[in-house]
Design an enzyme around this catalytic site. Sequence first.
Site, PDB file in Angstrom:
ATOM      1  N   ASN A 273       2.134  -7.631   7.795  1.00 32.53           N
ATOM      2  CA  ASN A 273       2.443  -8.764   6.893  1.00 32.53           C
ATOM      3  C   ASN A 273       3.389  -9.540   7.147  1.00 32.53           C
ATOM      4  O   ASN A 273       4.705  -9.131   5.664  1.00 32.53           O
ATOM      5  CB  ASN A 273       1.814  -8.843   5.324  1.00 32.53           C
ATOM      6  CG  ASN A 273       0.244  -8.659   5.893  1.00 32.53           C
ATOM      7  OD1 ASN A 273      -0.628  -9.180   6.522  1.00 32.53           O
ATOM      8  ND2 ASN A 273      -0.209  -8.316   4.509  1.00 32.53           N
TER       9      ASN A 273
ATOM     10  N   ARG B 294      -2.570  -6.463  17.499  1.00 33.77           N
ATOM     11  CA  ARG B 294      -3.499  -6.167  16.143  1.00 33.77           C
ATOM     12  C   ARG B 294      -4.613  -6.418  17.114  1.00 33.77           C
ATOM     13  O   ARG B 294      -4.387  -7.400  16.928  1.00 33.77           O
ATOM     14  CB  ARG B 294      -3.040  -5.670  14.545  1.00 33.77           C
ATOM     15  CG  ARG B 294      -1.604  -4.644  14.488  1.00 33.77           C
ATOM     16  CD  ARG B 294      -1.042  -5.043  13.342  1.00 33.77           C
ATOM     17  NE  ARG B 294      -1.808  -3.698  12.084  1.00 33.77           N
ATOM     18  CZ  ARG B 294      -2.766  -3.783  11.241  1.00 33.77           C
ATOM     19  NH1 ARG B 294      -2.516  -5.327  10.654  1.00 33.77           N
ATOM     20  NH2 ARG B 294      -3.481  -3.238  10.539  1.00 33.77           N
TER      21      ARG B 294
ATOM     22  N   GLU C 144      -4.623   4.678   0.776  1.00 34.49           N
ATOM     23  CA  GLU C 144      -5.027   3.552   0.010  1.00 34.49           C
ATOM     24  C   GLU C 144      -6.350   2.987  -0.717  1.00 34.49           C
ATOM     25  O   GLU C 144      -6.425   2.803  -1.591  1.00 34.49           O
ATOM     26  CB  GLU C 144      -4.949   2.147   1.386  1.00 34.49           C
ATOM     27  CG  GLU C 144      -5.833   0.800   0.306  1.00 34.49           C
ATOM     28  CD  GLU C 144      -5.026  -0.689   1.504  1.00 34.49           C
ATOM     29  OE1 GLU C 144      -4.718  -0.368   2.821  1.00 34.49           O
ATOM     30  OE2 GLU C 144      -6.093  -1.802   1.091  1.00 34.49           O
TER      31      GLU C 144
ATOM     32  N   TRP D 226     -15.118  -9.953   1.006  1.00 37.71           N
ATOM     33  CA  TRP D 226     -14.643  -9.186   0.364  1.00 37.71           C
ATOM     34  C   TRP D 226     -15.204  -8.080  -1.004  1.00 37.71           C
ATOM     35  O   TRP D 226     -14.563  -7.317  -1.971  1.00 37.71           O
ATOM     36  CB  TRP D 226     -13.290  -9.812  -0.342  1.00 37.71           C
ATOM     37  CG  TRP D 226     -12.492 -10.581   1.270  1.00 37.71           C
ATOM     38  CD1 TRP D 226     -12.271 -10.092   1.901  1.00 37.71           C
ATOM     39  CD2 TRP D 226     -11.175 -11.425   1.021  1.00 37.71           C
ATOM     40  NE1 TRP D 226     -10.684 -10.332   2.449  1.00 37.71           N
ATOM     41  CE2 TRP D 226     -10.734 -11.368   1.707  1.00 37.71           C
ATOM     42  CE3 TRP D 226     -11.407 -12.178  -1.144  1.00 37.71           C
ATOM     43  CZ2 TRP D 226      -9.849 -12.218   1.720  1.00 37.71           C
ATOM     44  CZ3 TRP D 226     -10.103 -13.689  -0.225  1.00 37.71           C
ATOM     45  CH2 TRP D 226      -9.282 -12.921   0.680  1.00 37.71           C
TER      46      TRP D 226
ATOM     47  N   ASP E 221     -12.022  -0.971   7.847  1.00 36.11           N
ATOM     48  CA  ASP E 221     -10.962  -1.373   6.960  1.00 36.11           C
ATOM     49  C   ASP E 221     -10.413   0.830   6.351  1.00 36.11           C
ATOM     50  O   ASP E 221     -10.114   0.723   5.151  1.00 36.11           O
ATOM     51  CB  ASP E 221     -10.674  -2.297   6.148  1.00 36.11           C
ATOM     52  CG  ASP E 221      -8.758  -2.641   5.814  1.00 36.11           C
ATOM     53  OD1 ASP E 221      -8.315  -1.652   6.248  1.00 36.11           O
ATOM     54  OD2 ASP E 221      -8.956  -3.017   5.191  1.00 36.11           O
TER      55      ASP E 221
ATOM     56  N   GLU F 176      -4.646   3.014  15.042  1.00 38.68           N
ATOM     57  CA  GLU F 176      -3.893   3.218  14.304  1.00 38.68           C
ATOM     58  C   GLU F 176      -4.348   3.885  13.366  1.00 38.68           C
ATOM     59  O   GLU F 176      -5.469   3.558  12.757  1.00 38.68           O
ATOM     60  CB  GLU F 176      -3.701   1.448  14.068  1.00 38.68           C
ATOM     61  CG  GLU F 176      -2.919   1.486  12.732  1.00 38.68           C
ATOM     62  CD  GLU F 176      -3.096  -0.146  12.198  1.00 38.68           C
ATOM     63  OE1 GLU F 176      -2.446  -0.860  12.802  1.00 38.68           O
ATOM     64  OE2 GLU F 176      -3.269  -0.660  11.198  1.00 38.68           O
TER      65      GLU F 176
ATOM     66  N   HIS G 215     -16.407   0.137   0.937  1.00 39.86           N
ATOM     67  CA  HIS G 215     -15.436  -0.342   0.589  1.00 39.86           C
ATOM     68  C   HIS G 215     -15.966  -0.903  -0.772  1.00 39.86           C
ATOM     69  O   HIS G 215     -16.218  -2.184  -1.165  1.00 39.86           O
ATOM     70  CB  HIS G 215     -15.573  -1.831   1.188  1.00 39.86           C
ATOM     71  CG  HIS G 215     -14.296  -2.586   1.230  1.00 39.86           C
ATOM     72  ND1 HIS G 215     -13.515  -2.657   0.262  1.00 39.86           N
ATOM     73  CD2 HIS G 215     -13.697  -2.824   1.913  1.00 39.86           C
ATOM     74  CE1 HIS G 215     -12.207  -3.532   0.839  1.00 39.86           C
ATOM     75  NE2 HIS G 215     -12.238  -3.889   1.753  1.00 39.86           N
TER      76      HIS G 215
ATOM     77  N   ARG H  37       0.314  -1.028   0.633  1.00 35.44           N
ATOM     78  CA  ARG H  37      -0.364   0.454   0.020  1.00 35.44           C
ATOM     79  C   ARG H  37       0.719   1.091   0.041  1.00 35.44           C
ATOM     80  O   ARG H  37       0.854   2.230   0.699  1.00 35.44           O
ATOM     81  CB  ARG H  37      -0.787  -0.209   1.110  1.00 35.44           C
ATOM     82  CG  ARG H  37      -1.575  -1.063   1.147  1.00 35.44           C
ATOM     83  CD  ARG H  37      -2.306  -1.563   0.170  1.00 35.44           C
ATOM     84  NE  ARG H  37      -3.446  -2.570   0.161  1.00 35.44           N
ATOM     85  CZ  ARG H  37      -4.090  -3.585  -0.576  1.00 35.44           C
ATOM     86  NH1 ARG H  37      -3.692  -2.874  -2.005  1.00 35.44           N
ATOM     87  NH2 ARG H  37      -4.330  -4.392  -0.990  1.00 35.44           N
TER      88      ARG H  37
ATOM     89  N   GLU I 130      -5.612 -12.706   8.256  1.00 38.45           N
ATOM     90  CA  GLU I 130      -5.776 -12.446   6.489  1.00 38.45           C
ATOM     91  C   GLU I 130      -4.106 -12.965   6.126  1.00 38.45           C
ATOM     92  O   GLU I 130      -3.470 -13.409   5.332  1.00 38.45           O
ATOM     93  CB  GLU I 130      -4.969 -11.282   5.908  1.00 38.45           C
ATOM     94  CG  GLU I 130      -6.162  -9.733   6.560  1.00 38.45           C
ATOM     95  CD  GLU I 130      -5.975  -9.083   5.045  1.00 38.45           C
ATOM     96  OE1 GLU I 130      -4.872  -8.253   6.328  1.00 38.45           O
ATOM     97  OE2 GLU I 130      -7.223  -8.083   4.831  1.00 38.45           O
TER      98      GLU I 130
HETATM   99  O1  GCW Z   1      -6.856  -2.420   4.655  1.00 39.35           O
HETATM  100  C1  GCW Z   1      -5.923  -4.000   4.503  1.00 39.35           C
HETATM  101  C2  GCW Z   1      -4.833  -3.622   3.287  1.00 39.35           C
HETATM  102  C3  GCW Z   1      -4.237  -4.401   3.312  1.00 39.35           C
HETATM  103  C4  GCW Z   1      -3.324  -4.843   4.951  1.00 39.35           C
HETATM  104  C5  GCW Z   1      -4.495  -4.707   6.095  1.00 39.35           C
HETATM  105  C6  GCW Z   1      -3.851  -4.597   7.408  1.00 39.35           C
HETATM  106  C7  GCW Z   1      -1.170  -4.834   5.792  1.00 39.35           C
HETATM  107  O2  GCW Z   1      -5.633  -3.981   2.212  1.00 39.35           O
HETATM  108  O3  GCW Z   1      -2.711  -4.592   2.635  1.00 39.35           O
HETATM  109  O4  GCW Z   1      -2.196  -5.352   5.283  1.00 39.35           O
HETATM  110  O5  GCW Z   1      -4.905  -3.994   5.546  1.00 39.35           O
HETATM  111  O6  GCW Z   1      -3.989  -3.825   7.810  1.00 39.35           O
HETATM  112  O7  GCW Z   1      -3.078  -6.130   7.629  1.00 39.35           O
END
Ligand code: GCW
Length: 832
Positions: free
Chosen positions: A325, A439, A508, A658, A480, A502, A636, A283, A406
């Site tokens: 990640n 998180r 993004e 999704w 998100d 956060e 979204h 991102r 994820e």
């Molecule tokens: O918003 C989503 C993003 C992912 C990201 C995830 C997260 C790092 O599309 O790319 O992964 O959140 O916050 O963990």
Amino acid sequence: MGDGLRRGARAFEFLFGVALLVAASACSSGSGGSGETTSAVAGSMGTTTTSTGTTGSTATSASSNSTSGGGGPSSSGSEGSTSAGGTTTTAAASTTGSGGSGGSGGGADEVYPFPANAPDEDGSSLWLRYPELPIPERLAEYRAGLTHVVGSGASPTLQIAEAELVRGLSGLTGSELTLSPELTGAGAVVVGTPESSSVVAGLGDRLAALGSEGYLVEALDVGGQAAIVVAANTDIGALYGSFALLRHLQSHRGLDGLSLTSAPKIKLRLLDHWDNLDGSIERGYAGRSLWNWSALPGTVSPRYTEYARANASIGINGAVLNNVNADAEILTSAYLEKVKALADVFRPYGIKVYLTARFSAPLEIGGQSTADPADSGVQGWWQEKVEEIYGLIPDFGGFLVKANSEGQPGPGDYGRTHADGANMLADALEPFGGIVMWRAFVYSDETPSDRIRQAYDEFKPLDGQFRENVMVQAKNGALDFQPREPFHPLFGGMPQTPIALELQVTKEYLGEDTHLAYLGPLYEEVLSADTYAEGEGSSVARVVDGTVYGHALSAMAGVANVGSDANWTGSHMNQANWYVFGRLAWDPDASSRELAAEWVRQTFSNDPLVVGPVADMLQMSRQALVDYMTPLGLVHIMATDHHYGPGPWVNDLDRDDWNPTYYHRADADGIGFDRTASGSNAIEQYFTPVRDMFSSRESVPEDFLLFFHRVSWQDTLASGRSVWEELVYRYSHGVDQVGVMRDTWAGVEQRIDAERFGEVAEFLQIQHWEARWWRDACLQYFGQVAGLALPSGYAEPANALGFYQGLDCPADATKPRCDPIYSGEPSPAILP
Ligand code: GCW
């Protein structure tokens, strides 16, 4: 004239604790205006475009009608005024009063010369530019009042503070200042701590309230000589104070009665880098990662120092270097040597280094047969690893962890809870003073009835089970990082656990590098939202800063938007988001509008015909984007994976949650996600009266209508329009607001350098076309689903739905550029 505290009408009205900005102003000529304008001024000859826009509603406001084109408070004022011919301007300086950069500095009616041939800039200097003052009177005042820097050079941090003052003051005054150990006459700028400076020691008790990071900057008489003292209890406080003084001077404020005192309200102010070890950034839209892992530790780029300096200037005191990640390799000895090299650069700037910990690291790089947190071998491995880290980096901050989300590994893989996993790491870090930021962005592998419920449902029962050095880190909203979301119910929902906020600084979901969306209003909206956790006044800011439940640990983290691009952030305007994040993490009660003006002054110009209009443009930008992307509480509906363009029709992804269709639920009867008791009942996660407000169709803020309610297309809104008509209006209004932004920007041509002017203008052009793309695509889709045609008075979409559905762009997700879908000047979406 020109008292810095003399201000015109303020642009803020507070509805249930949230700033609601409606811009309106007139531009007069001749007499010196004062106060900050809220208008968007178009054209360089003083013509005015009045724009309405808002910072949006809040979770606690009864209604906002932010873009309904009527209603809502308005105020007017102007920051300056043109003189005949528009070549000079008259201004009254004003203080920002926020985050400690204000104070009682004076100001004077000042004439800003039209800067003929301002040298081109590539943006690499950020807001840390120190050009000589173009105002003769103020320049003379600075030259007399700022003659030399006095410092002891007692530590690397103090040396940095002294060097920054010498550099900044020399630039601003256009004369080389010297650094000396003693006062050598009037105009000394004395910087230090009680240990390093007898002048500072003389301030005695006055430093007590500053804590370990605060500062006091004051005009004082020292031994019969006028001086300015930058004082703090600690070296880093002195560095923060030095930047505060420079900010004041970069804003061309007076020295008389100068007094700036500030201490941060939030302890940990962090940038989270989603940087991968191969140099890519998840991102990221500003080039490659700043960290050149293959060259480290041998080659230490000067850019690391510049990065640390920029962060220190806005009070950021920590950096998580790698992606959540996570790659376990970062924890290998070879990489830890590289991390140490970065930590050594950052240390004197007050920045601690943190890493993300991949939960399965003991398996992947540790030779263990499991990563089960209950396994003693695993626990021992982490303890040894942590010892190794602290052996290299004695002030290492700790770990950030994304687990069981994820596809990331986590304690759930072994039937353990998030608390079990976090506590194991916390136990290893505790002897060294390190912390775990765990998180809360989790969602289960099974498609749930309502994804936004999950984090709360999973974490709430664990409240009280975490070690003292664990923070749970929640995104601002439960979904998100959407352009607008209600605040996350975990704020206030876990009394016994410090919750870190956060935010995403990288955009993004908000147009990435090209679209202008200043995030100050978004952050402010979240921070000021009242959770009612402990009754009225329990705002998200008060939960996060620890005061609501009395937590010592407090943190705000921003997902960084910086990269290898010369301008750092992919666009000049995105620098403002890095800036406002840092300044709000220092003082979450500061005003985003004032911070926008503060940034513009330092980054572009103090000319009131730049400051007011550009700050207004920034302030309206996020609402404009919400309107052309996701109005009325839609979320979204972005295209798959890259999240750049529209994709409300997408319904075939592997997981139901999704799909955009999962979120908007539009069909022939209506639109929206029912999260009241008749639906997923996610509203039960909020405290009353917030819960009741969201729950009732009458009181839900219209900006969150479709987030919490499913309504028919004919449902009537406060504007008198139906839901369908309101969608058409807001989508169209958002596009036209980008037109206002473009006109506003056109008005600063020749008042700033041509290079940055041109690059911003080009991006605004792209944004205007792409706002139209979003609007046309979404209205075609929703209109077809609803079986409704556009009301009269609006431009028809340029293409059929199939055209938008067939688009496949951008090709490169890190520098999103689509072939122009339109060309030329976009016509107004709302027909004149
Ligand atoms: O918003 C989503 C993003 C992912 C990201 C995830 C997260 C790092 O599309 O790319 O992964 O959140 O916050 O963990």
